[in-house]
Design a protein around this motif. Structure first.
Motif, PDB file in Angstrom:
ATOM      1  N   ASN A   1       0.791  -1.231   0.000  1.00 30.58           N
ATOM      2  CA  ASN A   1       0.000   0.000   0.000  1.00 30.58           C
ATOM      3  C   ASN A   1       0.824   1.282   0.000  1.00 30.58           C
ATOM      4  OD1 ASN A   1      -2.850  -1.153   0.401  1.00 30.58           O
ATOM      5  ND2 ASN A   1      -1.694  -2.139   2.031  1.00 30.58           N
ATOM      6  N   PHE A   2       2.052   1.222   0.539  1.00 31.20           N
ATOM      7  CA  PHE A   2       2.848   2.448   0.667  1.00 31.20           C
ATOM      8  C   PHE A   2       4.142   2.384  -0.129  1.00 31.20           C
ATOM      9  CE2 PHE A   2       0.208   2.092   4.460  1.00 31.20           C
ATOM     10  CZ  PHE A   2      -0.437   3.318   4.443  1.00 31.20           C
ATOM     11  N   LYS A   3       4.355   1.292  -0.869  1.00 31.73           N
ATOM     12  CA  LYS A   3       5.499   1.152  -1.779  1.00 31.73           C
ATOM     13  C   LYS A   3       6.816   1.451  -1.075  1.00 31.73           C
ATOM     14  CE  LYS A   3       2.247   0.569  -4.782  1.00 31.73           C
ATOM     15  NZ  LYS A   3       1.817  -0.806  -5.100  1.00 31.73           N
ATOM     16  N   SER A   4       6.950   0.973   0.126  1.00 31.75           N
ATOM     17  CA  SER A   4       8.148   1.233   0.917  1.00 31.75           C
ATOM     18  C   SER A   4       8.417   0.035   1.805  1.00 31.75           C
ATOM     19  CB  SER A   4       7.970   2.491   1.771  1.00 31.75           C
ATOM     20  OG  SER A   4       9.054   2.648   2.680  1.00 31.75           O
ATOM     21  N   ALA A   5       9.714  -0.230   2.049  1.00 31.74           N
ATOM     22  CA  ALA A   5      10.084  -1.318   2.952  1.00 31.74           C
ATOM     23  C   ALA A   5      11.006  -0.824   4.051  1.00 31.74           C
ATOM     24  CB  ALA A   5      10.758  -2.440   2.173  1.00 31.74           C
ATOM     25  N   SER A   6      11.091   0.491   4.247  1.00 36.87           N
ATOM     26  CA  SER A   6      11.980   1.050   5.265  1.00 36.87           C
ATOM     27  C   SER A   6      11.185   1.450   6.497  1.00 36.87           C
ATOM     28  CB  SER A   6      12.731   2.263   4.709  1.00 36.87           C
ATOM     29  OG  SER A   6      11.823   3.305   4.414  1.00 36.87           O
ATOM     30  N   GLN A   7      11.865   1.417   7.630  1.00 36.81           N
ATOM     31  CA  GLN A   7      11.258   1.820   8.887  1.00 36.81           C
ATOM     32  C   GLN A   7      12.167   2.846   9.574  1.00 36.81           C
ATOM     33  OE1 GLN A   7      11.691  -1.784   8.356  1.00 36.81           O
ATOM     34  NE2 GLN A   7       9.795  -1.528   7.193  1.00 36.81           N
ATOM     35  N   PRO A   8      11.580   3.792  10.292  1.00 34.38           N
ATOM     36  CA  PRO A   8      10.145   3.967  10.484  1.00 34.38           C
ATOM     37  C   PRO A   8       9.472   4.618   9.282  1.00 34.38           C
ATOM     38  CG  PRO A   8      11.290   5.746  11.589  1.00 34.38           C
ATOM     39  CD  PRO A   8      12.356   4.826  11.035  1.00 34.38           C
ATOM     40  N   LEU A   9       8.187   4.343   9.125  1.00 35.26           N
ATOM     41  CA  LEU A   9       7.345   5.016   8.146  1.00 35.26           C
ATOM     42  C   LEU A   9       6.032   5.322   8.839  1.00 35.26           C
ATOM     43  CD1 LEU A   9       7.125   5.866   5.087  1.00 35.26           C
ATOM     44  CD2 LEU A   9       5.728   3.799   4.814  1.00 35.26           C
ATOM     45  N   TYR A  10       5.569   6.566   8.695  1.00 35.58           N
ATOM     46  CA  TYR A  10       4.348   7.006   9.372  1.00 35.58           C
ATOM     47  C   TYR A  10       3.325   7.430   8.324  1.00 35.58           C
ATOM     48  CZ  TYR A  10       7.730   7.174  13.145  1.00 35.58           C
ATOM     49  OH  TYR A  10       8.710   6.836  14.040  1.00 35.58           O
ATOM     50  N   ALA A  11       2.086   6.948   8.499  1.00 37.02           N
ATOM     51  CA  ALA A  11       1.000   7.272   7.575  1.00 37.02           C
ATOM     52  C   ALA A  11      -0.251   7.592   8.376  1.00 37.02           C
ATOM     53  CB  ALA A  11       0.741   6.111   6.621  1.00 37.02           C
ATOM     54  N   VAL A  12      -1.015   8.590   7.899  1.00 33.55           N
ATOM     55  CA  VAL A  12      -2.264   8.994   8.554  1.00 33.55           C
ATOM     56  C   VAL A  12      -3.425   8.609   7.648  1.00 33.55           C
ATOM     57  CG1 VAL A  12      -3.631  10.916   9.412  1.00 33.55           C
ATOM     58  CG2 VAL A  12      -1.154  10.885   9.783  1.00 33.55           C
ATOM     59  N   ILE A  13      -4.347   7.817   8.188  1.00 32.69           N
ATOM     60  CA  ILE A  13      -5.526   7.417   7.427  1.00 32.69           C
ATOM     61  C   ILE A  13      -6.779   7.692   8.256  1.00 32.69           C
ATOM     62  CG2 ILE A  13      -4.257   5.614   6.187  1.00 32.69           C
ATOM     63  CD1 ILE A  13      -5.662   3.563   7.977  1.00 32.69           C
TER      64      ILE A  13
END
Length: 684
Positions: A632-644
């Motif tokens: 869903n976010f096309k990323s595999a790195s951490q940290p990653l923050y998303a607001v839904i």
């Protein structure tokens, strides 16, 4: 290169025998992450599963291995340090394995892969009788017997494994057991739960945020850290004496100064090239595993192997024994580097890289794991190794160009032994860190925050006492007098130990913000830290349900147990008043650990088909959350923050590590504004 030079070369250095062990352990523990040999289109070993009732009334699982011609299947009796196979039951299965009986033509011979150590293996066919005692619930038909066969097979120099083959046994109508297929089924329902159609990265409600702004800055930082590691490696006893020796050799053996400069520059370039090539295998990681870099950086056997190796290096640095290079390997390298050509110069550089590993191994290991924790691990590893190699190779070219600079180098002496022993203490600290990585990922609870700090404090004060001349080591003569630099360094380590002491307490002084992301997190503690748990959820569906009830947006935190920047965000940014207020009052926070090794319930494990047609098996909590992030976010790195929103609409662009609390709070406020705007629009 003449023989006298090489005698002096190997006399000055302390070459490690453990380089081959590191390579062997890495290949065996992470073979699944790399492309296997081209002749393994068919499995090296195929398995058939049956069952019979034992004389004690318990089931006996029959595991029949059909081994391809030319391959060897290792026995379950071999220790973990050699080629091995294992049969284990899943943690969710109630029962235990009583014994394993091996049938077949077992052989025991010296194994070239493990330096001539004897190993036990099978050829042709083998059958293993696994005597199992099910739990009470299983006897009543309440559960299945699930587990895996983990095996390693070898043919010549080709290695397959460790490979996991799952098995499953269920109750028959008559009360016995029947072998069933354990392959995970593709589930349309579970796949749809992972794909969120409302998350459109190109069209969030508000356009604030974004994940690509600091990539160049990140690579520059990694390169500089690699150079710093190379600088440290240069002053180690295994490398520093070689600078004047090697430069003098080139200047004396070359027909002209121009030729000497060219040869020395080529020597430095080859050092850079060799270290850069270390990262090449990481470009061949499986493309269908979004969490492969976390799988490597948090792999229990890899981390425990690094921890063990660093302890061995430290003991060697302390003078308890000396690590030596096998004479055959030394003679081969010597012969090839005696060629007065470009090839000879290359093998000279390769020799330096190999024999200096006992001093640089800890530094390289830190760069390896640190890069693998980040996005685009292979690229970052190449950058880090290039920085390391540049700093290691550059002095040889510079001193050949300006030979008078050699006079300004400090002379070799007792100070180098002091550096060596100092890094022995440092490698003990690294060993503890790697053990902590495994402990966190698998929730063993053996190295809680305070326990970790207690060991680090002991190591720190031990180093301080050594630098101040209070304690000594074998073959380490005391200096005629303590220099100001040594006293100053000793005082700094005393202060560092005093800084860590409050971390052992259950007070507000235990935070130790300077060590955030390095030591275990505050909530992995011998004491209770309820503050963070008040507003953090680790269940995605539960967070959505709560968000609908309280009419709040959801902040998704894709994190990892071994993620240093994640801990820095939690302990330094989330605790800032402006951020803490927003998180506590206006958001539902859900932290999803992509490296969590806890197995999902059997009925929740499934095979997920990616958009490119590849299939990924979802076995663990981490598998599920890592796939949720990558899809869903096309990323595999951490940290990653998303607001839904509670109906899973993307409100802002996701953001990565954001160490500025003000900037992070501004992004959170932007997401809150988008949530209110969406509600206003919906109510019209």
């Amino acid at each position: 290169m003449n023989t006298r030079f090489h005698r002096e070369f190997f006399r000055l250095l302390s070459p490690p025998n453990l380089l081959l062990a590191v390579v062997s352990i890495f290949i065996l523990s992470e073979q699944r992450a790399f492309a296997q040999a081209s002749d393994t289109a068919q499995p090296a070993v195929s398995w058939e599963f049956n069952v019979r009732q034992g004389t004690d009334g318990n089931p006996v699982l029959l595991l029949h291995a059909r081994i391809r011609e030319g391959w060897r299947l290792y026995s379950t009796t071999n220790p973990d340090t050699l080629g091995y196979s294992r049969v284990t039951l899943d943690s969710g299965t109630h029962g235990k394995i009583l014994s394993i009986q091996e049938l077949g033509s077992v052989q025991r011979k010296k194994d070239a892969i493990f330096n001539g150590t004897e190993t036990s293996f099978f050829t042709g066919d083998a059958q293993w009788l696994v005597h199992v005692q099910p739990g009470a619930g299983d006897l009543k038909g309440a559960g299945d017997l699930r587990g895996v066969v983990t095996y390693i097979a070898v043919r010549n120099d080709s290695v397959v494994g460790p490979t996991d083959i799952p098995f499953r046994y269920v109750h028959s109508a008559g009360g016995g057991w029947i072998a069933k297929s354990a392959a995970l089924q593709q589930s349309a329902g579970e796949a749809e739960n992972l794909r969120k159609t409302g998350i459109d990265l190109a069209n969030p409600v508000n356009t604030c945020g974004g994940t690509g702004a600091d990539s160049s800055k990140g690579l520059l930082g990694v390169f500089l850290l690699g150079m710093l590691g190379g600088l440290i490696g240069l002053v180690m006893p295994c490398t520093f004496p070689m600078i004047p020796l090697t430069v003098s050799f080139f200047t004396k053996q070359s027909a002209s100064r121009r030729k000497a400069i060219g040869n020395a520059s080529l020597y430095g370039f080859f050092i850079l090239l060799i270290y850069g090539l270390i990262s090449v295998p990481f470009y061949f990681l499986k493309s269908n595993s979004a969490n492969i870099l976390n799988d490597i950086s948090t792999n229990v056997w890899l981390n425990l192997s690094f921890a063990t190796i660093f302890v061995v290096f430290a003991l060697s640095f302390f003078g308890l024994f000396e690590i030596t290079l096998p004479s055959g390997f030394q003679n081969t390298t010597d012969a090839k580097s005696s060629i007065g050509t470009v090839g000879g110069i290359f093998f000279m550089a390769l020799t330096l890289a190999i024999v200096s590993f006992s001093c640089t191994g800890a530094i390289l290991g830190t760069l390896l794991v640190g890069a693998l924790e980040q996005s685009g691990g292979a690229v970052q590893l190449t950058v880090a190794m290039s920085g390391f190699g540049l700093m290691m190779g550059l002095p040889f070219a510079l001193f050949a160009l300006f030979p008078n600079w050699l006079q300004s180098l400090p002379k070799s002496g007792s100070w180098m032994n002091t550096v060596k022993i100092t890094f022995g203490f440092v490698e003990l600290a690294f060993a503890l860190k790697y053990f902590s990585n495994a402990d966190l990922a698998y929730h063993w609870g053996l190295l809680k925050r305070e326990t970790f700090l207690a060991f680090w404090i002991l190591i720190d004060f031990g180093l301080a006492l050594y630098l101040l001349g209070v304690i000594r080591f074998p073959h380490d003569p005391p200096p005629a007098r303590l220099g100001k630099g040594r006293i100053g360094m000793g005082a700094l380590f005393v202060l560092f130990g005093l800084y860590m002491l409050p971390g052992l307490t259950n007070t507000s002084f235990a935070r130790l913000s300077l060590l955030s992301g390095i030591i275990p997190p505050e909530d992995y503690s011998l004491y209770r830290h309820p503050g963070r748990d008040e507003h953090v959820i680790n269940d995605y569906e539960a967070a959505l349900k709560l968000a609908r009830q309280e009419h709040k947006p959801v902040l998704i935190d894709f994190t990892g147990w071994a993620c240093s920047n994640c801990r820095r965000m939690e302990e330094n940014v989330w605790t800032a008043p402006v951020v803490k207020t927003l998180l506590s009052n206006d958001y539902i926070l859900v932290s999803l650990y992509v490296d969590d090794r806890k197995l999902l319930p059997a009925d929740q494990q499934f095979a997920f088909t990616a958009s490119d047609g590849s299939i990924k098996e979802i076995h663990t909590v981490g598998d599920k959350f890592a796939t949720l992030q990558s899809v869903n976010f096309k990323s595999a790195s951490q940290p990653l923050y998303a607001v839904i929103s509670p109906d899973e609409k993307l409100l802002t662009k996701p953001v990565p590590y954001t160490p500025d609390p003000g900037e992070y709070a501004q992004w959170l406020q932007c997401g809150l504004d988008a949530f209110h705007r969406q509600n206003t629009t919906a109510s019209r």
